[in-house]
Design an enzyme around this catalytic site. Structure first.
Site, short mmCIF file in Angstrom:
data_model
loop_
_atom_site.label_atom_id
_atom_site.label_comp_id
_atom_site.label_asym_id
_atom_site.label_seq_id
_atom_site.Cartn_x
_atom_site.Cartn_y
_atom_site.Cartn_z
N ARG A 181 -3.41 193.09 -47.83
CA ARG A 181 -3.03 194.02 -46.73
C ARG A 181 -4.10 194.08 -45.63
O ARG A 181 -4.36 195.13 -45.03
CB ARG A 181 -2.75 195.44 -47.25
CG ARG A 181 -1.68 195.52 -48.29
CD ARG A 181 -0.30 195.15 -47.77
NE ARG A 181 0.65 195.15 -48.87
CZ ARG A 181 0.97 194.06 -49.60
NH1 ARG A 181 0.47 192.87 -49.32
NH2 ARG A 181 1.82 194.16 -50.59
N SER A 231 5.06 202.20 -49.52
CA SER A 231 3.96 202.60 -50.43
C SER A 231 2.83 203.19 -49.60
O SER A 231 2.34 202.54 -48.68
CB SER A 231 3.42 201.38 -51.18
OG SER A 231 4.43 200.87 -52.00
N GLU A 301 -2.55 202.79 -47.52
CA GLU A 301 -2.07 201.56 -46.89
C GLU A 301 -1.48 201.92 -45.52
O GLU A 301 -1.62 201.17 -44.56
CB GLU A 301 -0.99 200.93 -47.79
CG GLU A 301 -0.40 199.66 -47.22
CD GLU A 301 0.54 198.96 -48.20
OE1 GLU A 301 0.24 198.94 -49.41
OE2 GLU A 301 1.56 198.44 -47.73
C1 LIG Z 1 11.06 201.50 -47.23
C2 LIG Z 1 9.80 200.71 -46.92
C3 LIG Z 1 9.45 199.65 -47.73
C4 LIG Z 1 8.29 198.90 -47.47
N1 LIG Z 1 7.97 197.85 -48.29
C5 LIG Z 1 6.88 197.13 -48.02
C6 LIG Z 1 6.53 196.02 -48.86
O1 LIG Z 1 7.23 195.67 -49.81
N2 LIG Z 1 5.40 195.32 -48.57
C7 LIG Z 1 4.60 195.65 -47.51
O2 LIG Z 1 3.59 194.96 -47.29
N3 LIG Z 1 4.91 196.69 -46.71
C8 LIG Z 1 6.01 197.43 -46.94
N4 LIG Z 1 6.31 198.49 -46.12
C9 LIG Z 1 5.39 198.88 -45.03
C10 LIG Z 1 5.69 198.20 -43.67
O3 LIG Z 1 7.05 197.84 -43.57
C11 LIG Z 1 4.81 196.99 -43.45
O4 LIG Z 1 3.44 197.33 -43.46
C12 LIG Z 1 5.13 196.29 -42.13
O5 LIG Z 1 4.46 195.05 -42.10
C13 LIG Z 1 4.73 197.11 -40.89
O6 LIG Z 1 5.30 196.49 -39.76
P1 LIG Z 1 5.69 197.34 -38.47
O7 LIG Z 1 6.23 196.42 -37.45
O8 LIG Z 1 6.57 198.47 -38.84
O9 LIG Z 1 4.27 197.87 -38.02
P2 LIG Z 1 3.88 199.32 -37.48
O10 LIG Z 1 4.11 200.32 -38.56
O11 LIG Z 1 4.52 199.57 -36.17
O12 LIG Z 1 2.32 199.12 -37.28
C14 LIG Z 1 1.47 198.89 -38.38
C15 LIG Z 1 0.12 198.44 -37.83
O13 LIG Z 1 0.31 197.15 -37.24
C16 LIG Z 1 -0.16 197.18 -35.89
N5 LIG Z 1 0.68 196.26 -35.11
C17 LIG Z 1 2.02 196.19 -35.09
N6 LIG Z 1 2.42 195.19 -34.27
C18 LIG Z 1 1.29 194.64 -33.76
C19 LIG Z 1 1.03 193.59 -32.85
N7 LIG Z 1 2.01 192.87 -32.28
N8 LIG Z 1 -0.26 193.30 -32.55
C20 LIG Z 1 -1.28 194.01 -33.09
N9 LIG Z 1 -1.09 195.03 -33.97
C21 LIG Z 1 0.18 195.33 -34.29
C22 LIG Z 1 -0.03 198.62 -35.45
O14 LIG Z 1 -0.92 198.89 -34.38
C23 LIG Z 1 -0.39 199.35 -36.73
O15 LIG Z 1 -1.80 199.48 -36.85
C24 LIG Z 1 7.48 199.24 -46.37
C25 LIG Z 1 7.84 200.31 -45.54
C26 LIG Z 1 9.00 201.04 -45.81
C27 LIG Z 1 9.39 202.16 -44.89
#
Ligand SMILES: Cc1cc2nc3c(=O)[nH]c(=O)nc-3n(C[C@H](O)[C@H](O)[C@H](O)COP(=O)(O)OP(=O)(O)OC[C@H]3O[C@@H](n4cnc5c(N)ncnc54)[C@H](O)[C@@H]3O)c2cc1C
Length: 308
Positions: A181, A231, A301
């Protein structure tokens, strides 16, 4: 924020820049107060201009993906939230697939499945964007972004670089500095623009069978019917987070409308009107309780945004 409306008049007029925009609808937790400025650039130039403006005026900015790993403060964000939503291109070249930051992971997985390219099945149920997934080195079911990533394009958020004739930095796979992560994007505050994934040819029906299997596992184990950020805690080495929390008797434990999911103790769910403060208090309560009972300090996380 002097003159921001004038400098970005074209974005304001087209609705790509808004003021005092409530962030809750942009997060999977449905929590979060207003951003002073909410910008949705749809060209690289607009993105770079926004970053230059923010840095020059010493204004904080936050890059938003799909908001699925965030806890946004009830007071919101004093600065500019930059949504990557509009950057959505996917292309294929042989076994390489390129995707821009704003592409939904689910869309990318559907595309690669239809193209008969395997490797991203693990990611089909992760509800984020490509940018967020690379930033977080998202993973599930023994897979993670690091295993399939070939190279990325990004921006270094420093004025000299952004104002140069070629501000784009190319990262090869090993330069992403991936671990659990974690990535170079977090360590160096890089802004992700796009990535290329190296995949393997396979029968589309085999790929979809694996995706369905993962999907079934998620449906049966995770509280997908309630708002959450997945998580909340990283997995501590040698332990299972959900089990530690459960063994502290915290299944279903609630502060305000934030509760430890009774389906999966690693998730905090929003039962309706949870505030960011409810969630944060619950996180701290869980951390303290688990530490007292097991001597294990749980690290979050999910990422907090704004002031708490
Ligand atoms: C129901 C559910 C299930 C999930 N299951 C998993 C799983 O199985 N495994 C897992 O790893 N995660 C899981 N997650 C967490 C999440 O989906 C991941 O961490 C995902 O990768 C976050 O992506 P996001 O686009 O939503 O990022 P955001 O939540 O919008 O941002 C997360 C971070 O990334 C940064 N960021 C986003 N885009 C960029 C960019 N283009 N450039 C620079 N920084 C950026 C943001 O500034 C922030 O710090 C889950 C979440 C939910 C709600």
């Amino acid at each position: 924020m002097k003159y921001i409306k004038e400098v970005f008049a074209h974005m304001v007029e087209s609705g790509k820049m808004r003021f005092n925009e409530i962030l809750a609808p942009y997060t999977s937790f449905h929590i979060g107060g207003p951003a002073d400025v909410f910008a949705m650039p749809d060209t690289q130039k607009e993105l770079i201009d926004l970053l230059i403006y923010a840095i020059k005026h010493d204004i904080k900015y936050f890059i938003l993906g799909k908001g699925t790993n965030l806890l946004v403060s009830d007071r919101g964000f004093r600065g500019i939230v930059i949504s990557m939503e509009a950057f959505r291109k996917i292309t294929r070249d042989e076994n390489f697939v390129s995707a821009f930051a704003g592409v939904e992971l689910k869309k990318l997985c559907e595309f690669t499945q239809q193209e008969g390219l395997a490797g991203l099945e693990f990611a089909c149920g992760i509800p984020g964007s490509v940018g967020g997934a690379v930033f977080m080195n998202a993973g599930a079911y023994d897979g993670e972004i690091a295993n399939v990533l070939y190279c990325s394009k990004c921006l270094i958020a420093d004025l000299e670089n952004l104002q140069s004739s070629n501000p784009i930095l190319h990262l090869r796979a090993h330069e992403h500095d991936f671990s659990y992560r974690m990535s170079a994007f977090q360590k160096r505050s890089l802004i992700h623009l796009s990535s290329v994934f190296k995949l393997k040819e396979d029968d589309p029906s085999q790929i979809i069978a694996r995706m369905n299997e993962y999907d079934n596992q998620r449906q049966s184990k995770q509280p997908l019917d309630l708002p959450s950020a997945g998580s909340v805690f990283k997995r501590p080495q040698g332990y299972f987070t959900g089990k530690l929390i459960d063994e502290c008797g915290l299944r279903g434990y609630r502060i305000g409308d934030a509760a430890i999911s009774s389906k999966h103790c690693g998730f905090i769910v929003n039962l309706g009107n949870a505030t960011a403060q409810d969630v944060l208090s619950l996180i701290q309560y869980v951390q303290d309780t688990v530490y007292r009972k097991f001597g294990v300090r749980l690290q979050t996380e999910l990422r907090t945004v704004g002031e708490f």
